[in-house]
Design an enzyme around this catalytic site. Structure first.
Site, PDB file in Angstrom:
ATOM      1  CB  CYS A   1      -3.565   2.526   2.123  1.00  0.00           C
ATOM      2  SG  CYS A   1      -4.922   1.369   1.792  1.00  0.00           S
TER       3      CYS A   1
ATOM      4  CB  CYS B   1      -3.413  -1.921  -1.819  1.00  0.00           C
ATOM      5  SG  CYS B   1      -4.979  -1.367  -1.120  1.00  0.00           S
TER       6      CYS B   1
ATOM      7  CB  CYS C   1      -4.171   3.025  -1.391  1.00  0.00           C
ATOM      8  SG  CYS C   1      -2.884   1.777  -1.230  1.00  0.00           S
TER       9      CYS C   1
ATOM     10  CB  CYS D   1      -0.858   0.058   1.268  1.00  0.00           C
ATOM     11  SG  CYS D   1      -2.175  -1.155   1.310  1.00  0.00           S
TER      12      CYS D   1
HETATM   13 ZN   LIG Z   1      -3.849   0.083   0.245  1.00  0.00          ZN
END
Ligand SMILES: [Zn+2]
Length: 373
Positions: free
Chosen positions: A58, A85, A88, A54
């Site tokens: 995030c 991810c 994000c 991330c």
């Molecule tokens: Zn994330």
């Protein structure tokens, strides 16, 4: 509320502040705990329990410290076996041609809010297939170009409303081509309808009553502070509908007895009999409307002015059309005598409650003032 604009600022600062000095793991961990957007682009953090990496900001739940590994760039995390991810999208953030492209598309859209912009047109403009362009745009900003255009219009609209423009005016200034389009957007994006927004979402109690007048059925409505609406129409139903539109969130209560005296005063004023003392008003006005409306109140019974004369008198000689608009948006007929304004060539001009009523009013006024003299 759409945060497209905010996201951009963060991305820019992230790119600018990507210095060669790497922060310590402790500092990185603090940035992660703080969901520090300024650290986005400086590093990513990977979580061994989920296999996902991330960006620091995030919004997902914070992992346990012992499961976290830091990597300078998304590629490093991926070579270590972590997946991006989806929430994000850390890969979308690093300053790259994709981001530059999206930025250019945004500027292009912002300059054309008053035209419909199709994906085909954007594709032609930026040498991409419409599908690819939309996918890139969405990967970087999380919304489609169309949604971005809407959020810009909405932002302009909100600013215009705060600056005190009427809903209609603000709508046109923000590039909306029809009210229904605006209302269908605002119920979700603004969180409330424009009229409510304009009135600060206050559900004020409004009492109203109907009365007969020389101009047909009249509605008079008042708050605790004064008259907020005087309207004419052919039927009570029509009047009541108008009131609902005008004050959609007010607590409306019919009160014929309580308002009888005020209604009588308005009717007497139409005939030019009775007191000329100002009626108590409780209306919303922009600074400009206030100037026009107070000037209108200084025009005596039986007198008229032209839109241009009023513009000159309030020292805005070039604002003739704005004066006409202020007259057309007068919420209280008679109390603010907008019917005493004519075109420079003597034509009646418009009237919010119909030119026929304006004509009747002016004829009554001229007949009774010549009878008095
Ligand atoms: Zn994330």
């Amino acid at each position: 509320m759409n945060s497209a604009m905010v996201t951009f600022g963060q991305e820019e600062s992230a790119v600018k502040s990507a210095t060669p000095v790497a922060p310590s793991d402790d500092a990185r961990w603090h940035a992660v705990l703080a969901r520090d957007a300024a650290s986005d682009g400086k590093f990513v953090f990977a979580v061994s329990s989920t296999g996902v990496y991330c960006r620091p900001s995030c919004p997902s739940k914070r992992p346990r410290r012992e499961n976290v590994t830091f990597f300078p760039k998304p590629q490093h995390a991926e070579s270590a076996g972590f997946r991006e991810c989806l929430r994000c999208r850390p890969k979308a953030i690093v300053g790259n041609p994709r981001q530059e492209l999206v930025k250019a598309i945004c500027r292009f859209i912002e300059q054309r809010l008053d035209e419909p912009i199709t994906l085909e047109r954007l594709g032609r403009e930026f040498g991409q297939s419409p599908f690819h362009l939309q996918r890139t745009f969405k990967a970087v900003l999380g919304i489609t170009p169309k949604e971005y255009a809407n959020s810009c219009r909405m932002r302009d609209f909100r600013e215009n409303l705060k600056a005190g423009h009427s809903v209609t005016r603000a709508m046109y200034d923000a590039g909306y081509s029809s009210t229904s389009r605006l209302y269908s957007r605002t119920s979700t994006e603004l969180g409330m309808e424009p009229a409510k927004y304009r009135r600060g979402a206050i559900a004020a109690p409004v009492r109203y009553a109907f009365a007969d007048s020389p101009l047909g059925r009249m509605l008079i409505a008042a708050t605790d502070k004064g008259i907020c609406s005087i309207q004419f129409a052919d039927s009570d139903e029509e009047l009541e509908q108008g009131l609902r539109r005008e004050f959609p969130f007010a607590i409306r209560r019919r009160d014929d007895t309580g308002l009888a005296e005020l209604a009588r005063r308005v009717v007497r004023r139409i005939a030019g009999t009775g007191s000329s003392a100002a009626l108590p008003l409780d209306i919303q006005a922009t600074a400009f409307q206030r100037r026009v409306w107070s000037y209108l109140q200084s025009i005596g019974f039986g007198e008229t002015r032209s839109y241009a004369e009023i513009a000159k008198a309030i020292r805005r000689p070039s604002a003739v059309r704005a004066v006409a608009r202020a007259c057309a948006t007068n919420p209280v007929a008679i109390a603010i005598p907008c019917h005493r304004v004519l075109r420079a060539n003597g034509d009646l001009g418009g009237y919010r409650w119909g030119v026929k009523r304006k004509k009747t009013l002016l004829e009554m006024e001229s007949a009774s003032s010549s009878a008095q003299s």
